[in-house]
Design a protein around this motif. Structure first.
Motif, PDB file in Angstrom:
ATOM      1  N   ASP A  89       0.817  -1.212   0.000  1.00 56.58           N
ATOM      2  CA  ASP A  89       0.000   0.000   0.000  1.00 56.58           C
ATOM      3  C   ASP A  89       0.849   1.259   0.000  1.00 56.58           C
ATOM      4  O   ASP A  89       0.368   2.334  -0.369  1.00 56.58           O
ATOM      5  CB  ASP A  89      -0.908   0.013   1.243  1.00 56.58           C
ATOM      6  CG  ASP A  89      -1.861  -1.171   1.272  1.00 56.58           C
ATOM      7  OD1 ASP A  89      -2.570  -1.378   0.280  1.00 56.58           O
ATOM      8  OD2 ASP A  89      -1.881  -1.895   2.289  1.00 56.58           O
ATOM      9  N   LEU A  90       2.119   1.115   0.425  1.00 61.04           N
ATOM     10  CA  LEU A  90       2.983   2.284   0.573  1.00 61.04           C
ATOM     11  C   LEU A  90       4.438   1.835   0.474  1.00 61.04           C
ATOM     12  O   LEU A  90       4.800   0.760   0.963  1.00 61.04           O
ATOM     13  CB  LEU A  90       2.735   2.949   1.933  1.00 61.04           C
ATOM     14  CG  LEU A  90       3.559   4.184   2.295  1.00 61.04           C
ATOM     15  CD1 LEU A  90       3.173   5.368   1.416  1.00 61.04           C
ATOM     16  CD2 LEU A  90       3.365   4.536   3.770  1.00 61.04           C
ATOM     17  N   PHE A  91       5.276   2.688  -0.148  1.00 59.29           N
ATOM     18  CA  PHE A  91       6.707   2.409  -0.260  1.00 59.29           C
ATOM     19  C   PHE A  91       7.481   3.616   0.272  1.00 59.29           C
ATOM     20  O   PHE A  91       7.266   4.747  -0.163  1.00 59.29           O
ATOM     21  CB  PHE A  91       7.087   2.153  -1.719  1.00 59.29           C
ATOM     22  CG  PHE A  91       8.551   1.940  -1.962  1.00 59.29           C
ATOM     23  CD1 PHE A  91       9.130   0.701  -1.774  1.00 59.29           C
ATOM     24  CD2 PHE A  91       9.364   2.984  -2.392  1.00 59.29           C
ATOM     25  CE1 PHE A  91      10.489   0.492  -2.013  1.00 59.29           C
ATOM     26  CE2 PHE A  91      10.709   2.793  -2.632  1.00 59.29           C
ATOM     27  CZ  PHE A  91      11.275   1.541  -2.434  1.00 59.29           C
ATOM     28  N   ILE A  92       8.374   3.350   1.234  1.00 58.90           N
ATOM     29  CA  ILE A  92       9.204   4.406   1.819  1.00 58.90           C
ATOM     30  C   ILE A  92      10.667   4.009   1.664  1.00 58.90           C
ATOM     31  O   ILE A  92      11.087   2.962   2.153  1.00 58.90           O
ATOM     32  CB  ILE A  92       8.901   4.606   3.324  1.00 58.90           C
ATOM     33  CG1 ILE A  92       7.415   4.917   3.553  1.00 58.90           C
ATOM     34  CG2 ILE A  92       9.800   5.703   3.902  1.00 58.90           C
ATOM     35  CD1 ILE A  92       6.994   6.295   3.155  1.00 58.90           C
ATOM     36  N   SER A  93      11.434   4.833   0.968  1.00 56.99           N
ATOM     37  CA  SER A  93      12.863   4.591   0.808  1.00 56.99           C
ATOM     38  C   SER A  93      13.630   5.594   1.670  1.00 56.99           C
ATOM     39  O   SER A  93      13.421   6.802   1.555  1.00 56.99           O
ATOM     40  CB  SER A  93      13.262   4.742  -0.661  1.00 56.99           C
ATOM     41  OG  SER A  93      14.619   4.382  -0.851  1.00 56.99           O
ATOM     42  N   ILE A  94      14.493   5.091   2.543  1.00 60.87           N
ATOM     43  CA  ILE A  94      15.205   5.938   3.502  1.00 60.87           C
ATOM     44  C   ILE A  94      16.656   6.127   3.059  1.00 60.87           C
ATOM     45  O   ILE A  94      17.361   5.157   2.760  1.00 60.87           O
ATOM     46  CB  ILE A  94      15.135   5.331   4.913  1.00 60.87           C
ATOM     47  CG1 ILE A  94      13.672   5.282   5.383  1.00 60.87           C
ATOM     48  CG2 ILE A  94      15.993   6.130   5.892  1.00 60.87           C
ATOM     49  CD1 ILE A  94      13.472   4.630   6.729  1.00 60.87           C
ATOM     50  N   HIS A  95      17.080   7.385   3.012  1.00 62.75           N
ATOM     51  CA  HIS A  95      18.428   7.737   2.558  1.00 62.75           C
ATOM     52  C   HIS A  95      19.020   8.800   3.474  1.00 62.75           C
ATOM     53  O   HIS A  95      18.357   9.321   4.370  1.00 62.75           O
ATOM     54  CB  HIS A  95      18.381   8.270   1.118  1.00 62.75           C
ATOM     55  CG  HIS A  95      18.098   7.230   0.094  1.00 62.75           C
ATOM     56  ND1 HIS A  95      19.050   6.750  -0.768  1.00 62.75           N
ATOM     57  CD2 HIS A  95      16.940   6.568  -0.202  1.00 62.75           C
ATOM     58  CE1 HIS A  95      18.507   5.832  -1.549  1.00 62.75           C
ATOM     59  NE2 HIS A  95      17.221   5.703  -1.235  1.00 62.75           N
TER      60      HIS A  95
END
Length: 306
Positions: A72-78
């Motif tokens: 439902d959701l995609f979060i990419s952490i950088h």
């Protein structure tokens, strides 16, 4: 309902991302993604991680994991980095376009992180990033401070758990704001695409119809099944594996000949003043990812473009 959220720890393995005084972006992102995921799981969310160890992944593989999971959701952490150490500081969130639920979530996460102590560097629209333009659900890329900022590093280390909580809270507060009816994955998608985005990716030219200062080898379209489509426009999207971009055609031709000698369906594309060496043209992202693995195994540097 239990939302399925894919958390991506940016970079990993042979690609550590930004490095500053021995500190690696890939290490910080893995630690932070794990902490955020733990908080979300404790609050009843179904969390999938793109990686849980220091493993190498392409951005195409990361996007494919989210799509295969039907998240439902995609979060990419950088972590961010400047041209000169100490030049900038602050948190920033990158989006494909400036609309829908993802913009609300980006604002909420940035605000929460500002309350922890970061400078709020705002929102940046980046439609050219694979993890944003090839995922089939609302997607955000978080730049959690600058890795070359002593201030941001000190804040991340001293208030790590508060930062993880701020990110998780921003996600939860947007998905299920106080007093509201929880959103289903269906109306999440409706909310994300109800407005026409300000950016429309140009449709790639048909095979063999390239333009440039001279004749350039045409693009071979390889067999595919059902095509992926650009969200909101219904046009076909070609996924291509790029191995280099050269101002000199001679250098580009040299790499092209190496690829052809390795039995790969390589070609040249002249655009933006550069000769781009690419392999294949696929209507399905998963097929492009398989080709990228094959090309990378032969020792070429690669990334997937559209």
């Amino acid at each position: 309902m239990a939302y399925k959220i894919v958390l991506d720890a940016g970079h990993g393995g042979s690609n550590p991302g930004a490095v500053y005084q021995g500190r690696r972006e890939s290490d910080d992102t893995l630690k932070l993604a794990t902490a955020v995921g733990r908080i979300l799981e404790e609050n009843g969310y179904d969390v999938v991680f793109t990686r849980t160890t220091d493993t190498t992944q392409s951005v195409g593989q990361k996007a494919a994991i989210a799509n295969e999971e039907q998240a439902d959701l995609f979060i990419s952490i950088h972590r961010n980095a400047a041209e000169y150490p100490g030049q900038y500081s602050g948190v920033q969130t990158l989006l494909y376009d400036d609309s829908g639920m993802k913009r609300q979530m980006a604002d909420q996460i940035n605000e929460n992180l500002a309350n922890v102590g970061f400078r709020n560097a705002g929102i940046s629209i980046r439609p050219n990033l694979v993890v944003l333009n090839s995922t089939e659900m609302p997607s955000l890329l978080l730049e959690v401070g600058f890795i070359d900022s002593e201030k941001d590093n000190a804040l991340l280390d001293s208030r790590f758990q508060a930062i993880a909580q701020a990110i998780a809270d921003g996600i939860m507060e947007t998905l299920e704001p106080a007093g509201s009816t929880p959103m289903s994955s269906t109306n999440m998608q409706d909310m994300d695409t109800e407005d026409i985005p300000p950016y429309t990716r140009p449709t790639p030219p048909p095979p063999g119809m390239w333009t440039g200062p001279d004749t350039v080898r045409p693009m071979p379209v390889l067999p595919d099944e059902e095509p992926d489509e650009e969200p909101g426009c219904g046009c076909k999207v070609y996924y291509r594996v790029q191995t280099g971009a050269f101002s000199s055609r001679e250098n580009a031709e040299q790499q092209l000949q190496q690829l052809l000698a390795d039995g790969l369906p390589a070609y040249l594309l002249y655009t933006d003043g550069l000769y781009k060496v690419q392999v294949g043209a696929f209507l399905k992202l998963t097929n492009a990812i398989n080709m990228e693995r094959q090309v990378r195994d032969l020792g070429y540097s690669t990334y997937i473009t559209t």
